[in-house]
Design a protein around this motif. Structure first.
Motif, PDB file in Angstrom:
ATOM      1  N   ALA A 163       0.833  -1.206   0.000  1.00  0.00           N
ATOM      2  CA  ALA A 163       0.000   0.000   0.000  1.00  0.00           C
ATOM      3  C   ALA A 163       0.867   1.255   0.000  1.00  0.00           C
ATOM      4  CB  ALA A 163      -0.920  -0.024   1.217  1.00  0.00           C
ATOM      5  N   ASN A 164       1.954   1.227   0.736  1.00  0.00           N
ATOM      6  CA  ASN A 164       2.851   2.367   0.792  1.00  0.00           C
ATOM      7  C   ASN A 164       4.268   1.901   0.464  1.00  0.00           C
ATOM      8  OD1 ASN A 164       4.250   4.684   1.248  1.00  0.00           O
ATOM      9  ND2 ASN A 164       3.631   4.927   3.388  1.00  0.00           N
ATOM     10  N   PRO A 165       4.720   2.102  -0.766  1.00  0.00           N
ATOM     11  CA  PRO A 165       6.054   1.607  -1.145  1.00  0.00           C
ATOM     12  C   PRO A 165       7.178   2.194  -0.300  1.00  0.00           C
ATOM     13  CG  PRO A 165       4.805   2.238  -3.080  1.00  0.00           C
ATOM     14  CD  PRO A 165       4.028   2.688  -1.904  1.00  0.00           C
ATOM     15  N   LEU A 166       6.919   3.331   0.328  1.00  0.00           N
ATOM     16  CA  LEU A 166       7.985   3.981   1.103  1.00  0.00           C
ATOM     17  C   LEU A 166       8.306   3.217   2.385  1.00  0.00           C
ATOM     18  CD1 LEU A 166       6.864   6.246  -0.804  1.00  0.00           C
ATOM     19  CD2 LEU A 166       7.548   7.848   0.953  1.00  0.00           C
ATOM     20  N   GLU A 167       7.415   2.319   2.794  1.00  0.00           N
ATOM     21  CA  GLU A 167       7.666   1.561   4.019  1.00  0.00           C
ATOM     22  C   GLU A 167       8.675   0.434   3.804  1.00  0.00           C
ATOM     23  OE1 GLU A 167       3.972   0.111   5.467  1.00  0.00           O
ATOM     24  OE2 GLU A 167       3.254   2.065   6.120  1.00  0.00           O
ATOM     25  N   ILE A 168       9.011   0.165   2.573  1.00  0.00           N
ATOM     26  CA  ILE A 168       9.946  -0.932   2.302  1.00  0.00           C
ATOM     27  C   ILE A 168      11.362  -0.424   2.538  1.00  0.00           C
ATOM     28  CG2 ILE A 168      10.673  -2.646   0.604  1.00  0.00           C
ATOM     29  CD1 ILE A 168       7.700  -2.698   1.472  1.00  0.00           C
ATOM     30  N   PRO A 169      12.133  -1.059   3.423  1.00  0.00           N
ATOM     31  CA  PRO A 169      13.456  -0.516   3.785  1.00  0.00           C
ATOM     32  C   PRO A 169      14.418  -0.424   2.593  1.00  0.00           C
ATOM     33  CG  PRO A 169      12.778  -2.242   5.310  1.00  0.00           C
ATOM     34  CD  PRO A 169      11.793  -2.253   4.197  1.00  0.00           C
ATOM     35  N   THR A 170      14.243  -1.329   1.614  1.00  0.00           N
ATOM     36  CA  THR A 170      15.183  -1.334   0.489  1.00  0.00           C
ATOM     37  C   THR A 170      14.796  -0.323  -0.588  1.00  0.00           C
ATOM     38  OG1 THR A 170      13.891  -3.170  -0.418  1.00  0.00           O
ATOM     39  CG2 THR A 170      15.908  -3.724   0.793  1.00  0.00           C
ATOM     40  N   TYR A 171      13.732   0.420  -0.376  1.00  0.00           N
ATOM     41  CA  TYR A 171      13.282   1.392  -1.381  1.00  0.00           C
ATOM     42  C   TYR A 171      13.823   2.769  -1.039  1.00  0.00           C
ATOM     43  CZ  TYR A 171      10.201   4.383  -4.123  1.00  0.00           C
ATOM     44  OH  TYR A 171       9.714   5.337  -4.989  1.00  0.00           O
ATOM     45  N   ASN A 172      14.550   3.361  -1.977  1.00  0.00           N
ATOM     46  CA  ASN A 172      15.093   4.708  -1.792  1.00  0.00           C
ATOM     47  C   ASN A 172      14.258   5.659  -2.643  1.00  0.00           C
ATOM     48  OD1 ASN A 172      16.618   7.121  -2.059  1.00  0.00           O
ATOM     49  ND2 ASN A 172      18.472   6.003  -1.475  1.00  0.00           N
ATOM     50  N   VAL A 173      13.581   6.577  -1.988  1.00  0.00           N
ATOM     51  CA  VAL A 173      12.598   7.420  -2.677  1.00  0.00           C
ATOM     52  C   VAL A 173      13.274   8.354  -3.689  1.00  0.00           C
ATOM     53  CG1 VAL A 173      12.636   9.221  -0.905  1.00  0.00           C
ATOM     54  CG2 VAL A 173      10.594   8.896  -2.295  1.00  0.00           C
ATOM     55  N   ASN A 174      14.551   8.666  -3.470  1.00  0.00           N
ATOM     56  CA  ASN A 174      15.214   9.604  -4.382  1.00  0.00           C
ATOM     57  C   ASN A 174      15.892   8.932  -5.564  1.00  0.00           C
ATOM     58  OD1 ASN A 174      14.606  11.924  -2.840  1.00  0.00           O
ATOM     59  ND2 ASN A 174      16.203  11.329  -1.386  1.00  0.00           N
ATOM     60  N   ILE A 175      16.177   7.640  -5.413  1.00  0.00           N
ATOM     61  CA  ILE A 175      16.957   6.967  -6.455  1.00  0.00           C
ATOM     62  C   ILE A 175      16.122   5.928  -7.208  1.00  0.00           C
ATOM     63  CG2 ILE A 175      18.947   5.466  -6.894  1.00  0.00           C
ATOM     64  CD1 ILE A 175      20.257   6.723  -4.447  1.00  0.00           C
ATOM     65  N   ASP A 176      15.362   5.122  -6.446  1.00  0.00           N
ATOM     66  CA  ASP A 176      14.641   4.016  -7.083  1.00  0.00           C
ATOM     67  C   ASP A 176      13.408   4.510  -7.823  1.00  0.00           C
ATOM     68  OD1 ASP A 176      15.314   1.957  -4.192  1.00  0.00           O
ATOM     69  OD2 ASP A 176      16.405   2.128  -6.091  1.00  0.00           O
ATOM     70  N   ASN A 177      13.125   3.832  -8.925  1.00  0.00           N
ATOM     71  CA  ASN A 177      11.894   4.147  -9.648  1.00  0.00           C
ATOM     72  C   ASN A 177      10.685   3.768  -8.813  1.00  0.00           C
ATOM     73  OD1 ASN A 177      13.010   5.192 -11.956  1.00  0.00           O
ATOM     74  ND2 ASN A 177      13.238   3.191 -12.933  1.00  0.00           N
TER      75      ASN A 177
END
Lengths: 226, 223
Positions: A163-177
Motif C-alpha cells: 500500500a505504501n512503497p515507502l515503508e519498504i526498507p530497500t526502497y530509496n525514494v530519491n533513487i529508485d523508480n
C-alpha cells in the motif's frame, strides 16, 4: 520515474506548469495521493486482466525479532500492509524462502484467514497437508505474518503490491523508480486530476484561522462587481 | 505387479492444476491437496492398491486398524518363531441359529472385524503384537494417497472442475462443463489402461491356471 519526479509532475500540471513557494500542494500530501491512486490503478488493471504488471511488486525481507514472538505455535514477522487487488485477493504474490545459491525459492502455503486455519485443522486430510508444510497467515490487525509448521524459521521474503512503497526498507525514494509502469503513470495522473487536484485548484483556501469559513467571502470579494 | 510405476507426491498434481488454472499464489494449495487426495480415490484403479504386511499392537484383545486398510488377507498372532495363525470367524452369524456349541479351535484363534477394530474372541495367550497382511491404497508416510505420474491429467481436471464450481462467476459454464467431461474421459482412459496393464502383468499366471484346467483334449469329461 522516481516518486519525487511524479509528485512534481502532478503539482506542476495542476498549477499551470510551475511551482512556487506558495504552492498549495505539500509534498507529503501529494505523495499520499500518489500512493493511494497507484493502488487504484493496480486494482483496475487486475480487474481487466486478472494480473498486474510485475513492476508493481516489491520485495520485503522478514527480520526475526525475539520481542515480537508471543506464541509457541508460530513465528511472527512484521510486514507492511498490501493493497487489495480484488474482493478475494490481496497484493501478496509470494511468501516463502529467500532464494540463495543452490537453493530455489520455496513458497509457503498461504492460509487466507484465521477461520480457514481452524477449518483446515478439522479435516483429516487438510490437517495433514497444513502441518507437513510451512504455512503463512497474514494478521492484518498487527500487520504481521504468522508462520506455522516450522519454529526454527528466522528469515523469509515476500513479494507484494504494498500500500505504501515507502515503508519498504530497500526502497530509496530519491533513487529508485516508483513501483508503477511508465504507461500507467499517465492514467494515474488523469485519475488524480479528475478526482483531486482539479477540485483543490477550484476551491478557494480559507487562509485565516478564525473559526469562520471565509471561502465563500473570498470568492465574493474576488468576483464582486466593481 | 511388476510394471515399473513412477509414483509422484500429491504436490505434483496440485502444481499441475495451478498451471492449468494460471494460479501463481499458494492460497488454494491446501484445498487443492485435499481435492487431489479425493480424486485419486475416485479413480478406483487396481494399480492404486497394494499388498502390505505390518505389525500391529494388541491392546485389550483388540487391534486398531489404520484407515487405509481395505481388505485383511491374513493374520498371525505373536512375532518371530512364537506365532500362530488366526482366522476370521463371523461369530454372530454362527450363533444366530441358537447354536452355542463351538469347537475350541474356533474361539481360540478367531477374530472379527468391526468398526475399524480387530476383535479376538478367545484367549490369545498373552500375545502383544500381531502381523497382518492386508491390501490398502498406496499412501505416503503421512497417510495421503499416492498415484502414478500418468494419472496427472485426470487428477488435474478433477481439481480444475471443483475450482470452476467454486469460482463460477470467474469461469464460464462451458469451461466448467469441459473440465467435467475431460475428468470423466481421462478417468475412463486410466481405468482401461490399468486393466490392460493388470492383465498383461498377470497373463502368465492366468495362462498357467487355464492350462492346468485342460487335462487332455481326448478325454471326454462326461464319461
Amino acid at each position: 520515474m522516481t516518486l519525487t519526479q511524479i509528485t512534481e509532475r502532478i503539482s506542476r500540471i495542476a498549477q499551470g506548469g510551475i511551482i512556487t513557494d506558495e504552492t498549495r500542494f505539500d509534498t507529503k500530501f501529494v505523495r499520499s495521493i500518489v500512493n493511494t491512486y497507484r493502488g487504484a490503478v493496480a486494482r483496475i488493471r487486475y480487474r481487466e486482466a486478472g494480473n498486474v504488471h510485475p513492476l508493481y511488486y516489491q520485495k520485503f525481507y522478514f527480520e526475526y525479532s525475539k520481542d515480537l514472538q508471543d506464541s509457541d505455535c508460530y513465528v511472527k514477522f512484521n510486514c507492511p500492509a498490501p493493497i487489495s487487488l480484488s474482493k478475494e485477493t490481496d497484493g501478496f504474490r509470494y511468501i516463502g524462502t529467500v532464494p540463495e545459491d543452490g537453493t530455489p525459492s520455496i513458497a509457503w502455503q498461504r492460509i487466507q484467514n484465521r477461520p480457514n486455519l481452524s477449518l483446515y485443522n478439522k479435516h483429516k486430510v487438510t490437517k495433514i497437508i497444513l502441518n507437513r508444510n510451512v504455512s503463512a497467515l497474514w494478521d492484518a490487525s498487527h500487520s504481521a505474518f504468522e508462520i506455522y509448521g516450522n519454529l526454527s524459521i528466522i528469515e523469509g521474503m515476500t513479494e507484494a503490491v504494498f500500500a505504501n512503497p515507502l515503508e519498504i526498507p530497500t526502497y530509496n525514494v530519491n533513487i529508485d523508480n516508483y513501483p508503477i509502469p511508465e504507461d500507467d503513470i499517465s492514467f494515474m495522473e488523469q485519475l488524480i486530476q479528475n478526482e483531486k487536484t482539479n477540485i483543490i485548484i477550484n476551491t478557494q483556501p480559507d487562509l485565516l484561522s478564525n473559526s469562520n469559513d471565509l471561502t465563500n467571502q473570498v470568492k465574493k470579494a474576488i468576483y464582486a462587481p466593481r | 505387479m511388476n510394471t515399473l510405476q513412477d509414483i509422484v507426491p500429491l504436490e505434483q498434481f496440485v502444481a499441475s492444476a495451478k498451471m492449468q488454472l494460471k494460479i501463481n499464489t499458494t492460497d488454494e494449495d491446501i484445498w487443492f491437496g485435499k481435492l487431489a487426495n479425493e480424486g485419486i480415490g475416485r479413480l478406483k484403479c487396481l494399480s492404486l492398491i497394494k499388498k502390505n504386511v505390518a505389525e500391529f499392537d494388541i491392546c485389550d484383545n483388540k487391534i486398531k486398524l489404520c484407515s487405509s486398510v481395505l481388505h485383511i488377507l491374513g493374520l498371525r498372532l505373536g512375532t518371530g518363531n512364537n506365532c500362530s495363525t488366526a482366522i476370521y470367524v463371523d461369530m454372530p452369524f454362527l450363533q444366530s441359529c441358537g447354536c452355542t456349541r463351538n469347537p475350541s479351535v474356533f474361539i481360540a484363534d478367531a477374530f472379527e472385524i468391526n468398526d475399524g477394530f480387530i476383535w479376538f474372541h478367545g484367549d490369545i495367550r498373552g500375545a502383544k503384537k500381531a502381523t497382518i497382511s492386508f491390501t490398502s491404497y498406496k499412501v505416503d508416510s503421512d497417510g495421503l494417497k499416492q498415484a502414478q505420474a500418468e494419472y496427472e491429467s485426470a487428477i488435474t481436471y478433477f481439481i480444475c472442475y471443483h475450482y470452476a464450481l467454486q469460482n463460477y462467476l470467474l469461469i464460464p459454464r462451458d469451461v466448467r462443463a469441459e473440465y467435467w467431461e475431460q475428468w470423466l474421459a481421462q478417468r475412463r482412459i486410466v481405468i482401461n489402461s490399468d486393466s490392460v496393464r493388470s492383465f498383461r502383468d498377470t497373463k502368465a499366471q492366468i495362462q498357467e491356471i487355464v492350462s492346468a484346467l485342460i487335462i487332455d483334449r481326448n478325454v471326454w469329461l462326461l464319461q
